[in-house]
Structure formats: structure tokens, C-alpha cells
Design a protein around this motif. Structure first.
Motif, PDB file in Angstrom:
ATOM      1  N   GLU A 197       0.734  -1.141  -0.092  1.00 12.68           N
ATOM      2  CA  GLU A 197      -0.108   0.106  -0.079  1.00 12.68           C
ATOM      3  C   GLU A 197       0.779   1.328  -0.063  1.00 12.68           C
ATOM      4  OE1 GLU A 197      -0.374  -2.601   2.151  1.00 12.68           O
ATOM      5  OE2 GLU A 197      -2.279  -3.519   1.156  1.00 12.68           O
ATOM      6  N   ASP A 198       2.131   1.181   0.744  1.00  9.23           N
ATOM      7  CA  ASP A 198       2.942   2.375   0.688  1.00  9.23           C
ATOM      8  C   ASP A 198       3.302   2.569  -0.637  1.00  9.23           C
ATOM      9  OD1 ASP A 198       2.754   2.472   3.388  1.00  9.23           O
ATOM     10  OD2 ASP A 198       4.323   1.266   3.851  1.00  9.23           O
ATOM     11  N   ASP A 199       3.837   1.758  -1.341  1.00 12.42           N
ATOM     12  CA  ASP A 199       4.272   1.557  -2.572  1.00 12.42           C
ATOM     13  C   ASP A 199       3.428   2.503  -3.754  1.00 12.42           C
ATOM     14  OD1 ASP A 199       6.874   0.470  -2.337  1.00 12.42           O
ATOM     15  OD2 ASP A 199       6.027  -1.296  -2.614  1.00 12.42           O
ATOM     16  N   TRP A 200       2.185   1.848  -3.656  1.00 10.91           N
ATOM     17  CA  TRP A 200       1.113   2.628  -4.220  1.00 10.91           C
ATOM     18  C   TRP A 200       0.763   4.010  -4.055  1.00 10.91           C
ATOM     19  CZ3 TRP A 200       0.122   0.526  -8.969  1.00 10.91           C
ATOM     20  CH2 TRP A 200       0.155  -0.944  -8.862  1.00 10.91           C
ATOM     21  N   ALA A 201       0.779   4.163  -2.683  1.00 10.33           N
ATOM     22  CA  ALA A 201       0.574   5.737  -2.302  1.00 10.33           C
ATOM     23  C   ALA A 201       1.658   6.730  -2.931  1.00 10.33           C
ATOM     24  CB  ALA A 201       0.657   5.961  -0.824  1.00 10.33           C
ATOM     25  N   LEU A 202       3.023   6.220  -2.736  1.00  7.83           N
ATOM     26  CA  LEU A 202       3.946   6.946  -3.435  1.00  7.83           C
ATOM     27  C   LEU A 202       4.069   7.179  -5.073  1.00  7.83           C
ATOM     28  CD1 LEU A 202       6.901   5.465  -1.160  1.00  7.83           C
ATOM     29  CD2 LEU A 202       6.027   7.792  -0.957  1.00  7.83           C
ATOM     30  N   LEU A 203       3.727   6.087  -5.473  1.00  2.66           N
ATOM     31  CA  LEU A 203       3.549   6.255  -7.100  1.00  2.66           C
ATOM     32  C   LEU A 203       2.305   7.124  -7.308  1.00  2.66           C
ATOM     33  CD1 LEU A 203       3.859   2.579  -8.564  1.00  2.66           C
ATOM     34  CD2 LEU A 203       5.258   4.463  -8.911  1.00  2.66           C
ATOM     35  N   ALA A 204       1.191   7.176  -6.635  1.00  2.00           N
ATOM     36  CA  ALA A 204       0.037   7.895  -6.853  1.00  2.00           C
ATOM     37  C   ALA A 204       0.570   9.652  -6.667  1.00  2.00           C
ATOM     38  CB  ALA A 204      -0.953   7.765  -6.008  1.00  2.00           C
ATOM     39  N   ARG A 205       1.523   9.850  -5.794  1.00  3.42           N
ATOM     40  CA  ARG A 205       1.884  11.152  -5.702  1.00  3.42           C
ATOM     41  C   ARG A 205       3.393  11.480  -5.978  1.00  3.42           C
ATOM     42  NH1 ARG A 205      -0.556  14.249  -2.234  1.00  3.42           N
ATOM     43  NH2 ARG A 205       0.660  15.822  -3.474  1.00  3.42           N
ATOM     44  N   ILE A 206       3.691  10.923  -7.022  1.00  2.00           N
ATOM     45  CA  ILE A 206       5.221  11.431  -7.465  1.00  2.00           C
ATOM     46  C   ILE A 206       5.328  12.871  -7.738  1.00  2.00           C
ATOM     47  CG2 ILE A 206       6.619  11.270  -9.552  1.00  2.00           C
ATOM     48  CD1 ILE A 206       6.754   8.706  -7.680  1.00  2.00           C
ATOM     49  N   ASP A 207       4.235  13.482  -8.053  1.00  2.00           N
ATOM     50  CA  ASP A 207       4.091  14.909  -8.362  1.00  2.00           C
ATOM     51  C   ASP A 207       4.665  15.730  -6.924  1.00  2.00           C
ATOM     52  OD1 ASP A 207       1.688  13.852  -7.484  1.00  2.00           O
ATOM     53  OD2 ASP A 207       0.650  15.608  -8.117  1.00  2.00           O
ATOM     54  N   ALA A 208       4.260  15.131  -5.986  1.00  2.00           N
ATOM     55  CA  ALA A 208       4.406  15.801  -4.585  1.00  2.00           C
ATOM     56  C   ALA A 208       5.840  15.946  -4.347  1.00  2.00           C
ATOM     57  CB  ALA A 208       4.032  14.997  -3.510  1.00  2.00           C
ATOM     58  N   TRP A 209       6.969  15.293  -5.114  1.00  2.00           N
ATOM     59  CA  TRP A 209       8.217  15.452  -5.013  1.00  2.00           C
ATOM     60  C   TRP A 209       8.868  16.706  -5.756  1.00  2.00           C
ATOM     61  CZ3 TRP A 209      11.519  11.908  -2.498  1.00  2.00           C
ATOM     62  CH2 TRP A 209      11.012  10.924  -1.945  1.00  2.00           C
ATOM     63  N   ALA A 210       7.877  17.457  -6.197  1.00  2.00           N
ATOM     64  CA  ALA A 210       8.499  18.601  -6.905  1.00  2.00           C
ATOM     65  C   ALA A 210       8.703  19.587  -5.825  1.00  2.00           C
ATOM     66  CB  ALA A 210       7.178  19.331  -7.687  1.00  2.00           C
ATOM     67  N   ARG A 211       8.473  19.519  -4.552  1.00  2.00           N
ATOM     68  CA  ARG A 211       8.884  20.380  -3.494  1.00  2.00           C
ATOM     69  C   ARG A 211      10.496  20.267  -3.176  1.00  2.00           C
ATOM     70  NH1 ARG A 211       7.013  17.934   2.392  1.00  2.00           N
ATOM     71  NH2 ARG A 211       8.869  18.588   3.115  1.00  2.00           N
ATOM     72  N   LEU A 212      10.855  19.309  -3.822  1.00  2.00           N
ATOM     73  CA  LEU A 212      12.341  19.118  -3.358  1.00  2.00           C
ATOM     74  C   LEU A 212      13.136  19.697  -4.286  1.00  2.00           C
ATOM     75  CD1 LEU A 212      12.641  15.642  -1.928  1.00  2.00           C
ATOM     76  CD2 LEU A 212      12.350  17.571  -0.500  1.00  2.00           C
ATOM     77  N   GLY A 213      12.617  20.127  -5.651  1.00  2.00           N
ATOM     78  CA  GLY A 213      13.239  20.829  -6.696  1.00  2.00           C
ATOM     79  C   GLY A 213      14.296  19.885  -7.392  1.00  2.00           C
ATOM     80  N   ARG A 214      14.437  18.439  -7.314  1.00  2.00           N
ATOM     81  CA  ARG A 214      15.157  17.772  -7.662  1.00  2.00           C
ATOM     82  C   ARG A 214      14.661  16.783  -8.755  1.00  2.00           C
ATOM     83  NH1 ARG A 214      18.723  20.187  -8.617  1.00  2.00           N
ATOM     84  NH2 ARG A 214      19.812  18.404  -9.302  1.00  2.00           N
ATOM     85  N   PRO A 215      15.491  16.250  -9.693  1.00  2.00           N
ATOM     86  CA  PRO A 215      14.928  14.971 -10.296  1.00  2.00           C
ATOM     87  C   PRO A 215      14.664  13.821  -9.641  1.00  2.00           C
ATOM     88  CG  PRO A 215      17.215  15.920 -11.460  1.00  2.00           C
ATOM     89  CD  PRO A 215      16.856  16.591 -10.108  1.00  2.00           C
ATOM     90  N   VAL A 216      13.623  13.218 -10.278  1.00  2.00           N
ATOM     91  CA  VAL A 216      12.717  11.997  -9.528  1.00  2.00           C
ATOM     92  C   VAL A 216      13.203  10.632 -10.284  1.00  2.00           C
ATOM     93  CG1 VAL A 216      11.129  10.906  -8.238  1.00  2.00           C
ATOM     94  CG2 VAL A 216      11.422  13.432  -8.121  1.00  2.00           C
ATOM     95  N   LEU A 217      13.889   9.917  -9.699  1.00  2.00           N
ATOM     96  CA  LEU A 217      14.153   8.456 -10.288  1.00  2.00           C
ATOM     97  C   LEU A 217      13.095   7.522  -9.715  1.00  2.00           C
ATOM     98  CD1 LEU A 217      15.696   6.514 -11.768  1.00  2.00           C
ATOM     99  CD2 LEU A 217      17.401   6.116 -10.106  1.00  2.00           C
TER     100      LEU A 217
END
Length: 298
Positions: A197-217
Motif C-alpha cells: 500500500e505504501d508503494d502505491w501511495a508513493l506512485l500516486a503522488r510522484i508529483d508531490a516530490w516537486a517540492r524538493l526541486g530535484r529530478p526523481v528516479l
């Protein structure tokens, strides 16, 4: 999400989500352990991934599957360095997947241009200084502990917020240790101290990582949460890892659409096609939106 287009030292700037192909030079990786343990076969496989459309080849000599035991420094060097040197010798862009500073240093000397540390610099006290000294991009993965016991460390209230905060703290630590902020790539660490469930939640909110201002792998390839999703409807048995590639391709396209800088996959050709389709759709959508914005009303 603009962070996916941030320039990284020594790397090309892609106009789409990149594709990182995996070469596991290991006997015990969860989906392909032993297939590429022989250095010549690993070299041939890496070159094949490039031919299939990989932008980067990620070479690793130590399994990080749940429950995996660590190998010696000497064994990891023996497995990794000749393969990195061979693939890089053909002009390919190489990432080294390691938690050891000595291996990272030797791999960069052999031609690697990215250090992908699943511990984010926490497993080896020298790793941050090595990353700073080489100046190559450094992947800070969300990590709570070694593979042998990482499943015991899963436990979150707000998994998306907590994982981002923990990665942000580790980013601050590596920058304080001398790594230039422009070197940093972040990775949510799917499957590392995470429930399905954690993995699915993180995938659903990849856009939330924009706050770090860094490329996301994003590294979802063949992982357990996909096997559970695709379990046999009669027996309930998870689908085997090598039968999860179509689902991996779907995740790759969706991650690209949410702004991922790159996706890390075992099977390259379908994902290489998928990210190009996503980019074409995005460009067309942007063009149509722009045209609508400047068209006179009426």
C-alpha cells in the motif's frame, strides 16, 4: 513538474523521461539473479539494453532484495568494475548501484557517471565525500536499513509526507558533506521498508516530490507490489517477477506523465517506447493548450 528537466553534471538533458536499464551482476537478485553473473554475459546484456533504447545502464553487484545478505567489498569490486569498464568503453552512460564508497570510486574511475546508492549515503561513512569528490550525479534513495531486516522498518502515518521529509533530511546531510545540490537525484525507494500500500501511495503522488526541486528516479520494475496486484485469481500466488514487465511498462508511462526524470527497469524496449509515447502526447497537449490560449474568442 519542472524538476525532471533540471540539468545534471555530465549528463544529457532529455526532452522526455529517461530509461535506466538494469544489469544485476549477482547470483541472488530477486528477478534475474545469476543470469548476468558472468562478466561477458553482463557486458553483452548491457550493450543490448542500450540497443533497445536505454539512456543509462545501472550496474550492480550486490542484491538489495528483501532479506538479502551483504557480500564482501572485494567480491563486489570483482563483479562490478570490469562490467562498468566494458560497457562504458563503448560510450554508454553508466550508473553504479552500490552502497560502498570504494566500489563507487572504482566504478567512476572505470567510466561510471552516476552513483546510485540505495542507502542515500548512510551505509558507508565515506560515500558522501566520494560523491562530492567525483562531482557525478548522486541518487539519494529513501532507506531505513539493510535488506536483511528492512521489512520490519515499514511503518508510517502519512507515507508520502514522511518519505519525502526523510529524503529531504538526507539531501541536507549529503549537501552538508560536500555534495553540490545540483548533483542530487532523489528516489522514493519503492519496496525498501515499504508495504504494498505504501508503494502505491508513493506512485500516486510522484508529483508531490516537486517540492524538493530535484529530478526523481522511479524504480518499480518487477517489484512485489506488482506481483501481488497480478496474483493468480485462484491460488492467490503472486505473479512471478519476470511476468510483471507489462505492468512495469504501465507504471513507467504513468510515472513519466507525473514528472519522473527517469525510470529504472529490467526490460527496456517496451518502456523506451512508452516514455516516447508519453512525451509525444505531452508535447501535443501543450501545443494545443497554447493554441487555444492565443486563439481569438468567437
Amino acid at each position: 513538474m519542472d524538476a525532471d528537466r533540471n540539468p545534471l553534471p555530465g549528463l544529457p538533458e532529455w526532452d522526455r523521461c529517461g530509461v535506466m536499464g538494469i544489469v544485476n551482476v549477482t547470483p541472488d537478485s530477486f528477478s534475474d539473479g545469476g543470469l548476468w553473473l558472468d562478466p561477458d554475459r553482463a557486458l553483452a546484456h548491457g550493450l543490448e539494453l542500450i540497443a533497445q533504447g536505454a539512456d543509462v545502464v545501472d550496474v550492480g553487484g550486490e542484491s538489495t532484495r528483501p532479506g538479502a545478505a551483504r557480500i564482501t567489498r572485494e567480491e563486489e569490486l570483482r563483479r562490478v568494475v570490469p562490467v562498468v569498464r566494458g560497457i562504458a568503453g563503448g560510450g554508454a552512460l553508466i550508473s553504479v548501484d552500490t552502497m560502498r564508497a570504494d566500489v563507487a570510486e572504482a566504478a567512476v574511475d572505470a567510466g561510471a557517471r552516476i552513483i546510485n546508492d540505495v542507502s542515500g549515503g548512510r551505509a558507508d561513512s565515506r560515500m558522501v565525500s566520494v560523491a562530492a569528490g567525483t562531482g557525478v550525479p548522486f541518487v539519494v534513495v529513501h532507506w531505513r536499513g539493510q535488506s536483511a531486516h528492512m521489512d520490519e522498518l515499514a511503518g508510517y502515518g502519512d507515507v508520502v509526507g514522511e518519505v519525502i521529509e526523510e529524503v529531504e533530511r538526507q539531501m541536507d546531510a549529503v549537501v552538508a558533506g560536500g555534495v553540490d545540490p545540483g548533483q542530487v537525484i532523489v528516489d522514493p525507494g519503492l519496496g525498501f521498508a515499504k508495504t504494498r500500500e505504501d508503494d502505491w501511495a508513493l506512485l500516486a503522488r510522484i508529483d508531490a516530490w516537486a517540492r524538493l526541486g530535484r529530478p526523481v528516479l522511479v524504480g518499480a520494475s518487477r517489484k512485489r507490489f506488482l506481483g501481488t496486484l497480478l496474483a493468480d485469481p485462484v491460488t492467490g500466488e503472486p505473479r512471478p517477477p519476470r511476468a510483471r514487465d507489462a505492468a512495469t511498462t504501465a507504471v513507467s508511462a504513468l510515472a513519466a506523465a507525473r514528472g519522473a526524470w527517469a525510470v529504472r527497469v529490467h526490460e527496456v524496449s517496451a518502456t523506451a517506447d512508452a516514455v516516447r509515447v508519453e512525451a509525444a502526447l505531452r508535447r501535443t497537449r501543450d501545443r494545443l493548450t497554447s493554441a487555444d490560449a492565443i486563439s481569438p474568442a468567437g
